[in-house]
Write a protein that holds these residues in place. Structure first.
Motif, PDB file in Angstrom:
ATOM      1  N   ALA A 167       0.830  -1.205   0.000  1.00 46.38           N
ATOM      2  CA  ALA A 167       0.000   0.000   0.000  1.00 46.38           C
ATOM      3  C   ALA A 167       0.864   1.254   0.000  1.00 46.38           C
ATOM      4  O   ALA A 167       1.879   1.328   0.698  1.00 46.38           O
ATOM      5  N   GLY A 168       0.468   2.239  -0.792  1.00 48.47           N
ATOM      6  CA  GLY A 168       1.236   3.473  -0.827  1.00 48.47           C
ATOM      7  C   GLY A 168       0.542   4.548  -1.641  1.00 48.47           C
ATOM      8  O   GLY A 168      -0.350   4.266  -2.443  1.00 48.47           O
ATOM      9  N   ILE A 169       0.961   5.797  -1.409  1.00 52.63           N
ATOM     10  CA  ILE A 169       0.443   6.932  -2.180  1.00 52.63           C
ATOM     11  C   ILE A 169       1.619   7.801  -2.614  1.00 52.63           C
ATOM     12  O   ILE A 169       2.728   7.684  -2.077  1.00 52.63           O
ATOM     13  N   VAL A 170       1.369   8.669  -3.594  1.00 50.70           N
ATOM     14  CA  VAL A 170       2.383   9.622  -4.035  1.00 50.70           C
ATOM     15  C   VAL A 170       1.749  11.005  -4.154  1.00 50.70           C
ATOM     16  O   VAL A 170       0.606  11.138  -4.600  1.00 50.70           O
ATOM     17  N   VAL A 171       2.478  12.008  -3.697  1.00 55.31           N
ATOM     18  CA  VAL A 171       2.074  13.403  -3.860  1.00 55.31           C
ATOM     19  C   VAL A 171       3.131  14.078  -4.721  1.00 55.31           C
ATOM     20  O   VAL A 171       4.320  14.046  -4.390  1.00 55.31           O
ATOM     21  N   SER A 172       2.720  14.655  -5.831  1.00 58.68           N
ATOM     22  CA  SER A 172       3.661  15.291  -6.752  1.00 58.68           C
ATOM     23  C   SER A 172       3.566  16.811  -6.612  1.00 58.68           C
ATOM     24  O   SER A 172       2.742  17.457  -7.259  1.00 58.68           O
ATOM     25  N   LYS A 173       4.406  17.354  -5.747  1.00 58.34           N
ATOM     26  CA  LYS A 173       4.446  18.798  -5.518  1.00 58.34           C
ATOM     27  C   LYS A 173       5.878  19.186  -5.159  1.00 58.34           C
ATOM     28  O   LYS A 173       6.642  18.371  -4.630  1.00 58.34           O
ATOM     29  N   MET A 223       2.573   8.575   6.885  1.00 64.40           N
ATOM     30  CA  MET A 223       1.724   7.652   7.649  1.00 64.40           C
ATOM     31  C   MET A 223       1.400   6.392   6.846  1.00 64.40           C
ATOM     32  O   MET A 223       1.461   5.280   7.359  1.00 64.40           O
ATOM     33  N   ILE A 224       1.048   6.576   5.571  1.00 68.66           N
ATOM     34  CA  ILE A 224       0.668   5.422   4.748  1.00 68.66           C
ATOM     35  C   ILE A 224       1.895   4.636   4.298  1.00 68.66           C
ATOM     36  O   ILE A 224       1.957   3.408   4.456  1.00 68.66           O
ATOM     37  N   ASN A 225       2.877   5.333   3.746  1.00 68.06           N
ATOM     38  CA  ASN A 225       4.018   4.651   3.120  1.00 68.06           C
ATOM     39  C   ASN A 225       5.042   4.139   4.122  1.00 68.06           C
ATOM     40  O   ASN A 225       5.709   3.136   3.848  1.00 68.06           O
ATOM     41  N   GLN A 226       5.197   4.851   5.224  1.00 67.94           N
ATOM     42  CA  GLN A 226       6.224   4.484   6.200  1.00 67.94           C
ATOM     43  C   GLN A 226       5.630   3.830   7.449  1.00 67.94           C
ATOM     44  O   GLN A 226       5.993   2.710   7.796  1.00 67.94           O
ATOM     45  N   ASP A 227       4.691   4.522   8.105  1.00 70.35           N
ATOM     46  CA  ASP A 227       4.095   3.966   9.315  1.00 70.35           C
ATOM     47  C   ASP A 227       3.391   2.647   9.018  1.00 70.35           C
ATOM     48  O   ASP A 227       3.421   1.711   9.829  1.00 70.35           O
ATOM     49  N   GLY A 228       2.734   2.572   7.855  1.00 67.51           N
ATOM     50  CA  GLY A 228       2.032   1.338   7.486  1.00 67.51           C
ATOM     51  C   GLY A 228       2.966   0.154   7.377  1.00 67.51           C
ATOM     52  O   GLY A 228       2.626  -0.966   7.790  1.00 67.51           O
ATOM     53  N   VAL A 229       4.164   0.372   6.842  1.00 66.59           N
ATOM     54  CA  VAL A 229       5.169  -0.693   6.745  1.00 66.59           C
ATOM     55  C   VAL A 229       5.652  -1.093   8.134  1.00 66.59           C
ATOM     56  O   VAL A 229       5.767  -2.282   8.459  1.00 66.59           O
ATOM     57  N   PHE A 230       5.939  -0.103   8.971  1.00 66.99           N
ATOM     58  CA  PHE A 230       6.384  -0.385  10.339  1.00 66.99           C
ATOM     59  C   PHE A 230       5.349  -1.210  11.099  1.00 66.99           C
ATOM     60  O   PHE A 230       5.670  -2.223  11.716  1.00 66.99           O
ATOM     61  N   LEU A 231       4.088  -0.777  11.042  1.00 66.11           N
ATOM     62  CA  LEU A 231       3.039  -1.480  11.779  1.00 66.11           C
ATOM     63  C   LEU A 231       2.832  -2.895  11.236  1.00 66.11           C
ATOM     64  O   LEU A 231       2.614  -3.836  12.011  1.00 66.11           O
ATOM     65  N   GLY A 232       2.915  -3.048   9.919  1.00 66.14           N
ATOM     66  CA  GLY A 232       2.766  -4.383   9.338  1.00 66.14           C
ATOM     67  C   GLY A 232       3.843  -5.332   9.833  1.00 66.14           C
ATOM     68  O   GLY A 232       3.554  -6.463  10.251  1.00 66.14           O
ATOM     69  N   SER A 266       9.558   9.019   2.376  1.00 74.28           N
ATOM     70  CA  SER A 266       8.901   7.809   2.884  1.00 74.28           C
ATOM     71  C   SER A 266       9.535   6.542   2.317  1.00 74.28           C
ATOM     72  O   SER A 266       9.667   5.536   3.024  1.00 74.28           O
ATOM     73  N   LYS A 267       9.946   6.580   1.048  1.00 73.67           N
ATOM     74  CA  LYS A 267      10.509   5.384   0.436  1.00 73.67           C
ATOM     75  C   LYS A 267      11.949   5.133   0.884  1.00 73.67           C
ATOM     76  O   LYS A 267      12.393   3.980   0.959  1.00 73.67           O
ATOM     77  N   PHE A 268      12.706   6.193   1.180  1.00 73.07           N
ATOM     78  CA  PHE A 268      14.006   6.005   1.821  1.00 73.07           C
ATOM     79  C   PHE A 268      13.812   5.374   3.196  1.00 73.07           C
ATOM     80  O   PHE A 268      14.598   4.517   3.618  1.00 73.07           O
TER      81      PHE A 268
END
Length: 247
Positions: free
Chosen positions: A88-94, A109-118, A155-157
């Motif tokens: 699961a992940g999202i991207v913001v292009s700004k 929260m989605i890309n990093q915290d979600g991986v940690f919690l999983g 988040s991906k780093f």
């Protein structure tokens, strides 16, 4: 024998896009698969398409109580978990200037915290199974920098670093943790209007001169989930058509 015969897998963001392709391949290779996603309608539809070896469980990857419930329901349905794909992940292009703190925190929260919690919550189940493979979907944006995606890159780093820390910590339990770093893939996320132009520019720079199809990434994820990669842990696996060599 199928490559994932007898294994139980959880795939976050499995209702559509790349996650759905992972789920289909895993079922084809003998796994029992939990499709974990916020999209209940798409998730149930995907599970129905895949048959008795798949089930949908609603999951907000940022909610710890959701993870506790998912682990319990998965074990009750299929038994202890052998495979977790944090997809699961999202991207913001700004630009950094235009990225709000809310944008940054939501992405994290989605890309990093979600991986940690999983990883945190699947550990007890994998200990029961006496083995496990965790595949964290990062990105080449977890290895190099580029403009206008600062929140995503950060988040991906982080996913890359979390993978290495968990690999060392989980190794005594026979649990492997690796990260996959795709380049540009033909998915709904790369076809979003706000990133479409950036993706077109990137495609021209790819030495293989094309985007990846989701199946090509799924084949790599399957290898890492299977016992074929039994001596690989804490490692980045890049699948980008050579793009990173140009950056």
């Amino acid at each position: 024998m199928a490559r994932l015969e007898g294994k139980v897998a959880v795939i976050t963001g499995g209702a559509g896009g790349m996650g759905k392709v992972h789920a289909k391949l895993f079922v084809d290779e003998g796994a029992k698969v939990v499709i974990a996603d916020l999209g209940a309608s798409d998730g149930k539809k995907t599970a129905d398409e895949l048959g008795d070896q798949a089930v949908f469980i609603e999951l907000d990857v940022t909610d710890e109580s959701n993870w506790t419930k998912l682990i319990e329901e998965t074990e009750n349905k299929f038994g202890p978990i052998n495979i977790l794909v944090n997809n699961a992940g999202i991207v913001v292009s700004k630009s950094i200037e235009d990225t709000s703190l809310e944008d940054f925190r939501k992405t994290s929260m989605i890309n990093q915290d979600g991986v940690f919690l999983g990883m945190k919550h699947v550990l007890s189940s994998m200990k029961k199974a006496d083995n496990g493979s965790i595949v964290n979907i990062s990105s080449i944006s977890g290895m190099v920098g580029s403009a206008n995606t600062s929140a995503y890159i950060a988040s991906k780093f982080a996913v890359r670093g979390l993978t290495k820390a968990a690999a060392v910590e989980f190794a005594p339990h026979g649990i492997r943790v690796n990260s996959v770093h795709p380049g540009t893939i033909r998915t709904p996320m790369t076809e979003q209007e706000d990133v479409r132009e950036m993706v077109k520019e990137l495609e021209q720079k790819i030495p293989l001169k094309r985007m990846a199809e989701p199946q090509e990434i799924s084949n790599l994820v399957l290898y890492l989930a299977s016992d074929e990669s039994s001596y690989s842990t804490g490692t980045e696996f890049v699948a980008d058509g050579g793009l990173i060599q140009q950056m």
